[in-house]
Motif scaffolding. Sequence first.
Motif, mmCIF file in Angstrom:
data_model
loop_
_atom_site.group_PDB
_atom_site.id
_atom_site.type_symbol
_atom_site.label_atom_id
_atom_site.label_comp_id
_atom_site.label_asym_id
_atom_site.label_seq_id
_atom_site.Cartn_x
_atom_site.Cartn_y
_atom_site.Cartn_z
ATOM 1 N N GLN A 258 -24.363 -1.976 -1.855
ATOM 2 C CA GLN A 258 -25.490 -1.805 -0.950
ATOM 3 C C GLN A 258 -25.621 -0.347 -0.544
ATOM 4 N N TYR A 259 -26.860 0.118 -0.551
ATOM 5 C CA TYR A 259 -27.143 1.519 -0.234
ATOM 6 C C TYR A 259 -27.744 1.627 1.160
ATOM 7 N N GLY A 260 -27.219 2.551 1.929
ATOM 8 C CA GLY A 260 -27.775 2.825 3.241
ATOM 9 C C GLY A 260 -28.770 3.959 3.164
ATOM 10 N N THR A 261 -29.216 4.393 4.321
ATOM 11 C CA THR A 261 -30.191 5.492 4.346
ATOM 12 C C THR A 261 -29.540 6.822 4.009
ATOM 13 N N VAL A 262 -28.256 6.952 4.366
ATOM 14 C CA VAL A 262 -27.532 8.189 4.055
ATOM 15 C C VAL A 262 -26.127 7.831 3.606
ATOM 16 N N GLY A 263 -25.480 8.796 2.938
ATOM 17 C CA GLY A 263 -24.091 8.606 2.566
ATOM 18 C C GLY A 263 -23.917 7.807 1.293
ATOM 19 N N ARG A 264 -22.659 7.515 0.953
ATOM 20 C CA ARG A 264 -22.313 6.805 -0.274
ATOM 21 C C ARG A 264 -22.620 5.318 -0.136
ATOM 22 N N PRO A 265 -22.894 4.616 -1.257
ATOM 23 C CA PRO A 265 -23.114 3.168 -1.203
ATOM 24 C C PRO A 265 -21.832 2.430 -0.795
ATOM 25 N N ILE A 266 -22.006 1.281 -0.215
ATOM 26 C CA ILE A 266 -20.869 0.478 0.230
ATOM 27 C C ILE A 266 -20.671 -0.695 -0.724
ATOM 28 N N ASN A 267 -19.436 -0.848 -1.198
ATOM 29 C CA ASN A 267 -19.105 -2.009 -2.019
ATOM 30 C C ASN A 267 -18.848 -3.211 -1.122
#
Length: 246
Positions: free
Chosen positions: A220-229
């Motif tokens: 999942q991708y947020g608005t900023v930063g690296r994607p979260i597994n």
Amino acid sequence: MSKPLIRVVLIEDDLMVQEVNKQFVERVPGFKIVGIASNGLEGLEKLRELGPDLVLLDIFMPGQNGMETLKQIRQEQLAVDVIVITAANDIQTIQTMLQNGAVDYIMKPFKFNRVRQALEQYRSLKSKLEQDGTITQSELDRLLHKKSESVGDPRELENEHELPKGLQELTMKQVLSFLVNQSSSLSAEEVAEGVGLARVTARRYLDYLEKKKQVKIDMQYGTVGRPINRYLLVAGNPNKDQKDHK
């Protein structure tokens, strides 16, 4: 016709091993834990009180060890069979336990399949010896020396893989048990909090399960930063199947 229930007492001082042994025994149909003791003296009291069919006996325990306990079981002629589950691997100890009537000897660490094999072999022998009549030499040889042919559910065998160094089977079961009850994907941090692990530890178990295709990654991708597994138990996983059919 259902098979007669085989009643089992555990004599083991380690609380975690007690729980693992209990879970393993009661995964085998027809076996029931009826008592648990933390040392030999307490165990003997349980045996006299409950009169079980089988005892799973550790050796290294405070107060009275398993070797002394087994000798006393035989001296008192208690009608119970004994399977030893212990870390002791020296020949003298093994010989002493077998000479005093242990029907099997399992060394720690052990897998569920080894415990199941011992219990199913014991059940076959007990069932045959409780019948009236006679038995041929070949039948007796098969009961005494042939390993159980029952392999159970093949999906369980797939899960009895050797874990990498540093991963523990009990913790793996706790992670799987937690994931079974989740309807949506979770991050490693959420799994860690739910199971009671450090995040980096939870991540190691989740990455291993993903490698074995027991969980899938939902990135999942947020608005900023690296994607979260985020992790979710895959459809068709035997652990998930067991939950769905309860």
